[in-house]
Design a protein around this motif. Structure first.
Motif, short mmCIF file in Angstrom:
data_model
loop_
_atom_site.label_atom_id
_atom_site.label_comp_id
_atom_site.label_asym_id
_atom_site.label_seq_id
_atom_site.Cartn_x
_atom_site.Cartn_y
_atom_site.Cartn_z
N LYS A 120 0.91 -1.25 0.18
CA LYS A 120 -0.12 0.02 -0.11
C LYS A 120 0.78 1.21 0.02
O LYS A 120 0.56 2.16 -0.87
N ALA A 121 1.84 1.22 0.95
CA ALA A 121 2.85 2.27 0.83
C ALA A 121 3.45 2.56 -0.46
O ALA A 121 3.57 3.84 -0.93
N MET A 122 3.77 1.45 -1.12
CA MET A 122 4.77 1.80 -2.40
C MET A 122 3.46 2.32 -3.32
O MET A 122 3.92 2.96 -4.49
N ASP A 127 1.67 6.15 -7.13
CA ASP A 127 0.81 6.99 -7.64
C ASP A 127 1.01 8.43 -7.42
O ASP A 127 0.23 8.97 -8.38
N SER A 128 1.69 8.89 -6.57
CA SER A 128 1.99 10.40 -6.53
C SER A 128 2.60 11.15 -7.72
O SER A 128 2.88 12.28 -7.65
N ASP A 129 3.25 10.28 -8.63
CA ASP A 129 4.00 10.68 -9.69
C ASP A 129 3.67 9.89 -11.01
O ASP A 129 3.95 8.65 -11.00
N SER A 130 3.40 10.69 -12.16
CA SER A 130 3.08 10.02 -13.22
C SER A 130 4.08 9.01 -13.88
O SER A 130 3.98 8.11 -14.34
N MET A 131 5.42 10.00 -13.87
CA MET A 131 6.49 8.95 -14.30
C MET A 131 6.73 7.78 -13.60
O MET A 131 7.33 6.49 -14.00
N SER A 132 6.70 7.78 -12.01
CA SER A 132 7.07 6.74 -11.33
C SER A 132 6.01 5.43 -11.58
O SER A 132 6.27 4.37 -11.46
N LYS A 133 4.78 5.77 -12.19
CA LYS A 133 3.96 4.73 -12.28
C LYS A 133 4.42 3.94 -13.54
O LYS A 133 4.10 2.67 -13.72
N GLN A 134 5.33 4.29 -14.20
CA GLN A 134 5.92 3.63 -15.37
C GLN A 134 6.93 2.71 -14.87
O GLN A 134 7.60 1.82 -15.88
N LEU A 135 7.69 2.81 -13.53
CA LEU A 135 8.45 1.85 -13.28
C LEU A 135 8.47 0.45 -13.37
O LEU A 135 9.52 -0.32 -14.15
N LEU A 136 7.56 -0.19 -12.88
CA LEU A 136 7.32 -1.43 -13.02
C LEU A 136 7.36 -2.09 -14.49
O LEU A 136 8.00 -2.87 -14.81
#
Length: 169
Positions: A120-122, A127-136
């Motif tokens: 949940k924390a991750m 989710d707080s950053d659109s670029m981070s959503k592409q990480l996985l």
């Protein structure tokens, strides 16, 4: 832009290792904060054993994608801590089946809520950053590329191509 960011792909492995080490240190700190004696490096084995009654060291090594000796070393470490045990498989005397001990099962009960909280924390962090959503998805794509193409061969081909181009001039 720091040194690592400015060097791009030349330091990709170093950046990923640094990120992984920082992430695992934070996860281990979270376990410590909750008074749980668990190391994040044990997660793959505990997770797989939480879903299976017993697995061979070979099955564990294949599923967590590490060498058999690395999996064996991890299992030995967990055995020394009394968290897992292994026994010879009744069907095949060459196979050692690994299971959680009673102590290991009690630890699993403690860490299951942690896993949910970590997830949940991750998710919230990503989710707080659109670029981070592409990480996985990006990591998965890169892993697939590494499975299909030998980077060392590609580098050698680039070197050979550069030498050939320099010789043509």
């Amino acid at each position: 832009m720091n040194l690592y960011q400015s060097l791009g792909y030349l330091v990709l492995g170093s950046r990923l290792r640094r990120l992984s080490e920082a992430f695992l240190a934070e996860i281990n700190r979270a376990y410590q904060n909750e008074g749980i004696d668990f190391d994040a490096s044990w997660f793959p084995v505990f997770y797989l054993l939480s879903k299976n009654d017993a697995l061979s060291i070979k099955e564990l090594s294949e599923q967590i994608e590490v060498s058999h000796p690395a999996a064996s070393q991890l299992i030995t470490n967990l055995k020394n801590r009394g968290l897992v045990t292994s026994a010879t498989c009744a069907d095949d005397g060459r196979r050692q089946l690994v299971t959680l001990t009673e102590t290991g099962r009690k630890l699993l009960e403690q860490i299951l809520p942690m896993w949910e909280a970590i997830n949940k924390a991750m998710t919230e962090l990503i989710d707080s950053d659109s670029m981070s959503k592409q990480l996985l998805p990006a990591i998965t794509a890169l892993e697939n590329e590494f499975r299909s193409i030998s980077l060392s061969d590609l580098i050698s081909n680039k070197l050979a191509s550069n030498l050939k181009s320099a010789g043509d001039e």
